[in-house]
Motif scaffolding. Structure first.
Motif, mmCIF file in Angstrom:
data_model
loop_
_atom_site.group_PDB
_atom_site.id
_atom_site.type_symbol
_atom_site.label_atom_id
_atom_site.label_comp_id
_atom_site.label_asym_id
_atom_site.label_seq_id
_atom_site.Cartn_x
_atom_site.Cartn_y
_atom_site.Cartn_z
ATOM 1 N N GLY A 246 0.798 -1.217 0.000
ATOM 2 C CA GLY A 246 0.000 0.000 0.000
ATOM 3 C C GLY A 246 0.829 1.265 0.000
ATOM 4 O O GLY A 246 2.060 1.243 -0.051
ATOM 5 N N LYS A 247 0.122 2.395 0.043
ATOM 6 C CA LYS A 247 0.756 3.713 0.029
ATOM 7 C C LYS A 247 1.233 4.062 1.444
ATOM 8 O O LYS A 247 0.538 3.807 2.426
ATOM 9 C CB LYS A 247 -0.230 4.766 -0.461
ATOM 10 C CG LYS A 247 -0.748 4.544 -1.896
ATOM 11 C CD LYS A 247 0.258 5.005 -2.930
ATOM 12 C CE LYS A 247 -0.288 4.868 -4.340
ATOM 13 N NZ LYS A 247 -0.580 6.132 -4.986
ATOM 14 N N THR A 248 2.417 4.710 1.509
ATOM 15 C CA THR A 248 3.025 5.034 2.799
ATOM 16 C C THR A 248 3.663 6.414 2.759
ATOM 17 O O THR A 248 3.822 7.015 1.691
ATOM 18 C CB THR A 248 4.120 4.006 3.168
ATOM 19 O OG1 THR A 248 5.104 3.999 2.124
ATOM 20 C CG2 THR A 248 3.549 2.611 3.345
ATOM 21 N N ILE A 249 4.045 6.880 3.925
ATOM 22 C CA ILE A 249 4.905 8.052 4.031
ATOM 23 C C ILE A 249 6.093 7.639 4.906
ATOM 24 O O ILE A 249 5.916 7.020 5.949
ATOM 25 C CB ILE A 249 4.157 9.280 4.610
ATOM 26 C CG1 ILE A 249 5.102 10.498 4.656
ATOM 27 C CG2 ILE A 249 3.544 9.002 5.958
ATOM 28 C CD1 ILE A 249 4.366 11.818 4.910
ATOM 29 N N ILE A 250 7.310 7.941 4.436
ATOM 30 C CA ILE A 250 8.515 7.514 5.151
ATOM 31 C C ILE A 250 9.436 8.705 5.390
ATOM 32 O O ILE A 250 9.263 9.772 4.804
ATOM 33 C CB ILE A 250 9.284 6.417 4.377
ATOM 34 C CG1 ILE A 250 9.957 7.021 3.118
ATOM 35 C CG2 ILE A 250 8.394 5.247 4.010
ATOM 36 C CD1 ILE A 250 11.068 6.180 2.554
ATOM 37 N N ARG A 251 10.439 8.499 6.238
ATOM 38 C CA ARG A 251 11.522 9.463 6.396
ATOM 39 C C ARG A 251 12.814 8.657 6.522
ATOM 40 O O ARG A 251 13.035 7.983 7.534
ATOM 41 C CB ARG A 251 11.333 10.351 7.627
ATOM 42 C CG ARG A 251 12.397 11.465 7.728
ATOM 43 C CD ARG A 251 12.404 12.156 9.081
ATOM 44 N NE ARG A 251 11.200 12.957 9.310
ATOM 45 C CZ ARG A 251 10.274 12.670 10.203
ATOM 46 N NH1 ARG A 251 10.392 11.585 10.960
ATOM 47 N NH2 ARG A 251 9.218 13.442 10.374
ATOM 48 N N SER A 252 13.639 8.692 5.492
ATOM 49 C CA SER A 252 14.895 7.945 5.515
ATOM 50 C C SER A 252 15.840 8.556 6.557
ATOM 51 O O SER A 252 15.987 9.780 6.631
ATOM 52 C CB SER A 252 15.558 7.976 4.132
ATOM 53 O OG SER A 252 16.850 7.410 4.185
ATOM 54 N N ASP A 253 16.456 7.694 7.369
ATOM 55 C CA ASP A 253 17.382 8.161 8.408
ATOM 56 C C ASP A 253 18.791 8.378 7.880
ATOM 57 O O ASP A 253 19.547 9.181 8.426
ATOM 58 C CB ASP A 253 17.440 7.134 9.549
ATOM 59 C CG ASP A 253 16.097 6.965 10.222
ATOM 60 O OD1 ASP A 253 15.716 7.861 10.981
ATOM 61 O OD2 ASP A 253 15.430 5.945 9.961
ATOM 62 N N ARG A 254 19.150 7.656 6.838
ATOM 63 C CA ARG A 254 20.557 7.663 6.415
ATOM 64 C C ARG A 254 20.661 7.258 4.960
ATOM 65 O O ARG A 254 19.945 6.389 4.490
ATOM 66 C CB ARG A 254 21.327 6.664 7.304
ATOM 67 C CG ARG A 254 22.784 6.433 6.948
ATOM 68 C CD ARG A 254 23.681 7.490 7.548
ATOM 69 N NE ARG A 254 25.004 6.993 7.898
ATOM 70 C CZ ARG A 254 25.991 6.741 7.034
ATOM 71 N NH1 ARG A 254 25.805 6.901 5.739
ATOM 72 N NH2 ARG A 254 27.170 6.333 7.468
ATOM 73 N N ARG A 255 21.572 7.918 4.248
ATOM 74 C CA ARG A 255 21.898 7.543 2.879
ATOM 75 C C ARG A 255 23.241 6.796 2.901
ATOM 76 O O ARG A 255 24.260 7.354 3.285
ATOM 77 C CB ARG A 255 21.993 8.792 1.988
ATOM 78 C CG ARG A 255 22.294 8.466 0.526
ATOM 79 C CD ARG A 255 23.710 8.801 0.150
ATOM 80 N NE ARG A 255 24.109 8.120 -1.081
ATOM 81 C CZ ARG A 255 24.614 8.712 -2.133
ATOM 82 N NH1 ARG A 255 24.803 10.005 -2.134
ATOM 83 N NH2 ARG A 255 24.973 7.996 -3.175
ATOM 84 N N PHE A 256 23.232 5.529 2.509
ATOM 85 C CA PHE A 256 24.455 4.732 2.441
ATOM 86 C C PHE A 256 24.906 4.570 0.996
ATOM 87 O O PHE A 256 24.075 4.509 0.076
ATOM 88 C CB PHE A 256 24.231 3.325 3.014
ATOM 89 C CG PHE A 256 24.121 3.260 4.506
ATOM 90 C CD1 PHE A 256 25.254 3.331 5.305
ATOM 91 C CD2 PHE A 256 22.879 3.104 5.113
ATOM 92 C CE1 PHE A 256 25.149 3.257 6.688
ATOM 93 C CE2 PHE A 256 22.763 3.028 6.491
ATOM 94 C CZ PHE A 256 23.902 3.106 7.286
ATOM 95 N N THR A 257 26.220 4.453 0.813
ATOM 96 C CA THR A 257 26.748 3.994 -0.484
ATOM 97 C C THR A 257 27.002 2.484 -0.359
ATOM 98 O O THR A 257 27.081 1.939 0.749
ATOM 99 C CB THR A 257 28.063 4.699 -0.839
ATOM 100 O OG1 THR A 257 29.067 4.307 0.105
ATOM 101 C CG2 THR A 257 27.901 6.209 -0.837
ATOM 102 N N TYR A 258 27.149 1.828 -1.500
ATOM 103 C CA TYR A 258 27.450 0.390 -1.483
ATOM 104 C C TYR A 258 28.744 0.108 -0.721
ATOM 105 O O TYR A 258 28.851 -0.879 0.016
ATOM 106 C CB TYR A 258 27.568 -0.144 -2.912
ATOM 107 C CG TYR A 258 26.243 -0.310 -3.611
ATOM 108 C CD1 TYR A 258 25.281 -1.191 -3.122
ATOM 109 C CD2 TYR A 258 25.946 0.399 -4.782
ATOM 110 C CE1 TYR A 258 24.055 -1.353 -3.751
ATOM 111 C CE2 TYR A 258 24.729 0.239 -5.420
ATOM 112 C CZ TYR A 258 23.784 -0.634 -4.910
ATOM 113 O OH TYR A 258 22.577 -0.789 -5.544
ATOM 114 N N GLU A 259 29.721 0.986 -0.907
ATOM 115 C CA GLU A 259 31.017 0.795 -0.256
ATOM 116 C C GLU A 259 30.886 0.861 1.270
ATOM 117 O O GLU A 259 31.501 0.062 1.999
ATOM 118 C CB GLU A 259 32.023 1.854 -0.742
ATOM 119 C CG GLU A 259 32.465 1.699 -2.189
ATOM 120 C CD GLU A 259 31.412 2.160 -3.199
ATOM 121 O OE1 GLU A 259 31.544 1.800 -4.386
ATOM 122 O OE2 GLU A 259 30.459 2.869 -2.802
#
Length: 664
Positions: free
Chosen positions: A306-319
């Motif tokens: 379903g539809k949601t609202i989120i807030r990402s805590d952190r942006r990671f790179t693959y490395e």
């Protein structure tokens, strides 16, 4: 045979029409439906026809049963526009410059009338778009006019924009589209009350270092010692891009973002793709989510869509994620390690079900401030890449199953867009088998998928790995989009779609809209779906645009490879033989994983000819045989930037101490 002769007799001294194919040597062939063989056209009978033109010809009977023809009239030009390099001889008094076209779409140079005024605008070796305006009978070459100048040949921007012109790819958004995007971006979120609120659950994105458009995020929380709740959150692009709007029509026209080295042509304006729709950290974002509970054995206990609202805590790179997996410490290390363990279970299950495990190495270049390639490295998928891949594969599979099946497991007969992959062509698989057997490898046709996976495991780290992986890829059918589900052969999924990248793929927007319809379809909802024909047409369009983007990206990568390798002229390298023609040997340079060419007539150690099976060459005097997959030593002697060719010289391989190794 008699009917063929009758047809030929009927057409002799008569007329026919067909499309002309002009060879690099100047003579041509015309395909006519009534004839099994194409009609031969001598050099002097082409009569100003160009490659692909629809022509009217006269058939002339020659000795025996051989039929030749001559072009009488050009009915329709395939094209009048060509991209080439402008050459100007400023020392001579010639009234003409000439444009040389290198891509075999035209066999003659185009003359450009030059006056003093034009001399100020044009430069020698500029890459230009030229249009043929006439072809006077007294001239051997057509006359043209320059309608666009891309810049000096070989420069980064010149090559990008000339390539976009060649492929007919839009790269700018009109003011009207930009204004529409700004209006959408300025609107406040109005439907938060009907969305599931996930803003307080640990959520993060994992993407390449230089990524700006974050389509997907993962959330994870421990429910008890045995159960974890995992969420896969995909940007809700279809909430903003309304069907039939100007932006929707433009996104459909593009159908995909295109990724060149250090340059992206987005499907949507950047204010949407890099900002509003991108799941940036610490910002509230709208998503379409697949949330499921998974036990320690990797079994899904229950799920929700379903539809949601989120807030990402952190942006990671693959490395960064790979370091956390390796060291078991860092931000969200428990959550990331848990997802990693689950991804390993998902991979194992997929392979057990017959999924083909093909991991290609990506060639990555580092460019300087002038966009010239200064270094290269070969990037393999690591555990962090595989973590994301497995959860995206799972989501695409489960979305497709949800739409396609009723609760009792029977078919729902609902209309949907699938990502389908047909069985490989038997002839191509047989060709692969013929090539790998002299190298000591085998294929079992009765258990093909497991056999291919075993082969991929055996070649890992071997000199012939990249060549065989490419041969396997060529043997496979091309994946495409369709409303007619035949399953995905390579993944061994019967239900599969593309849902997880709506910022960069229009197919995923279609899947979002259809899923939203089915989730909200009830007796009060009077909204109706469009026809299957409508969605099938959209599917075919997305498939076509995807192939176009892949070809353009590959073309540009080849340009960068050739430009980079130019600095190694005169150096010697080891390579693997990857192909033969009647006059050349193709060799993949191991250090660069790119292909160069040696002409057979330039090999000095012996006179080599192509064996009848096309998989090897043999020396006439010493009878030495070279097969596909053999390791040889070559010298880099030249590059052709326009043809994107690497020219090699054959070192006397008879004297190389290191022998070609065969698997026993």
């Amino acid at each position: 045979m008699k009917s063929e002769k009758k047809i030929k007799k009927k057409h002799c001294n008569n007329f026919a029409t067909g499309f002309i194919n002009i060879t690099s040597r100047g003579y041509a062939f015309v395909n006519i439906e009534e004839f099994q063989k194409d009609i031969f056209i001598p050099k002097n009978k082409i009569n100003r026809a160009l490659e692909g033109d629809l022509v009217k010809i006269r058939l002339n009977k020659k000795k025996g049963i051989k039929i030749e023809g001559e072009v009488l009239k050009i009915i329709k030009r395939k094209t009048k526009k060509f991209i080439g390099i402008l050459k100007m001889n400023l020392q001579s008094n010639s009234k003409y410059g000439s444009v040389i076209v290198y891509n075999n779409s035209i066999h003659v140079d185009i003359f450009i009338p030059i006056d003093d005024e034009k001399l100020k605008k044009y430069h020698h070796n500029d890459k230009v778009l030229v249009q043929i305006i006439s072809w006077p009978k007294e001239l051997k070459n057509p006359l043209g006019k320059i309608i666009k100048i891309f810049g000096p040949s070989g420069e980064y921007k010149t090559e990008i924009f000339s390539l976009l012109e060649e492929y007919g790819i839009h790269y700018e958004f009109s003011k009207e589209l930009e204004n529409e995007a700004k209006k959408i971006s300025s609107r406040k979120i109005s439907d938060t009350e009907i969305r599931r609120d996930l803003r307080n659950i640990n959520t993060f994105t994992i993407d390449p270092l230089n990524a700006k458009d974050f389509d997907d995020a993962l959330s994870v929380r421990k429910l008890n010692d045995e159960t974890w709740e995992i969420g896969v959150h995909i940007s809700d692009v279809s909430h903003y891009i309304k069907e039939g709007s100007l932006l929707d029509k433009e996104a459909y026209s593009r159908a995909t973002s295109i990724y060149f080295i250090e340059y992206v042509i987005p499907m949507l304006p950047k204010i949407l793709s890099n900002d509003l729709c991108s799941l940036q950290p610490k910002e509230e974002k709208l998503c379409f989510s697949y949330i499921f509970n998974m036990n320690s054995q990797g079994k899904i206990l229950k799920s929700w869509l379903g539809k949601t609202i989120i807030r990402s805590d952190r942006r990671f790179t693959y490395e960064e994620v790979q370091q956390i997996i390796d060291k078991k410490k860092g931000d969200f290390h428990e959550e990331i390690h848990t997802l990693f363990l689950f991804s390993k279970i998902l991979t194992k299950k997929r392979l057990k079900n017959g999924s083909i495990y093909l991991e290609k190495v990506d060639i990555k270049f580092h460019l300087d401030e002038k966009n010239n390639p200064i270094s290269l490295h070969l990037e393999k998928n690591n555990d962090a890449h595989r973590l994301i891949e497995e959860f995206m594969l799972l989501t695409n599979q489960k979305i497709s199953e949800f739409v396609s099946l009723n609760l009792n497991g029977n078919s729902s007969n609902r209309l949907f867009i699938y990502r389908v992959h047909d069985k490989p062509d038997f002839q191509k698989i047989f060709f692969l088998k013929e090539i790998i057997e002299p190298l000591g490898y085998f294929l079992d046709f009765k258990n093909l998928k497991n056999s291919i996976n075993y082969l991929l495991k055996k070649i890992k780290g071997k000199q012939e790995q990249n060549m065989i992986e490419n041969l396997i890829l060529r043997a496979m059918s091309k994946a495409k989009y369709s409303t007619k589900n035949i399953g995905h052969y390579g993944l061994s999924f019967f239900y599969y779609t593309h849902f997880t990248s709506p910022i960069r793929r229009y197919s995923d927007i279609i899947a979002h809209r259809l899923l939203h319809y089915y989730l909200n379809h009830n007796s009060e909802n009077t909204e109706k779906l469009k026809t299957m024909e409508f969605y099938e047409k959209q599917s075919q369009h997305c498939s076509y645009k995807e192939r176009l983007a892949i070809d353009a990206e590959r073309d540009f990568l080849k340009y960068i490879q050739v430009k980079y390798i130019k600095k190694f002229l005169g150096k010697e390298f080891y390579g693997i033989i990857t192909g033969f023609t009647d006059w050349s040997v193709y060799i993949e340079l191991l250090l660069f994983q790119t292909e160069g060419m040696v002409r057979l007539c330039d090999i000095k150690e012996d006179y080599y000819i192509l064996n009848s099976n096309n998989y090897s060459i043999v020396g006439k005097k010493k009878r030495k045989v070279y097969h596909l997959g053999d390791k040889v030593k070559v010298k880099l002697i030249d590059v052709n930037m326009e043809k994107k060719q690497i020219i090699l010289d054959w070192i006397d391989n008879q004297n190389i101490i290191e022998k070609n190794t065969r698997v026993k």
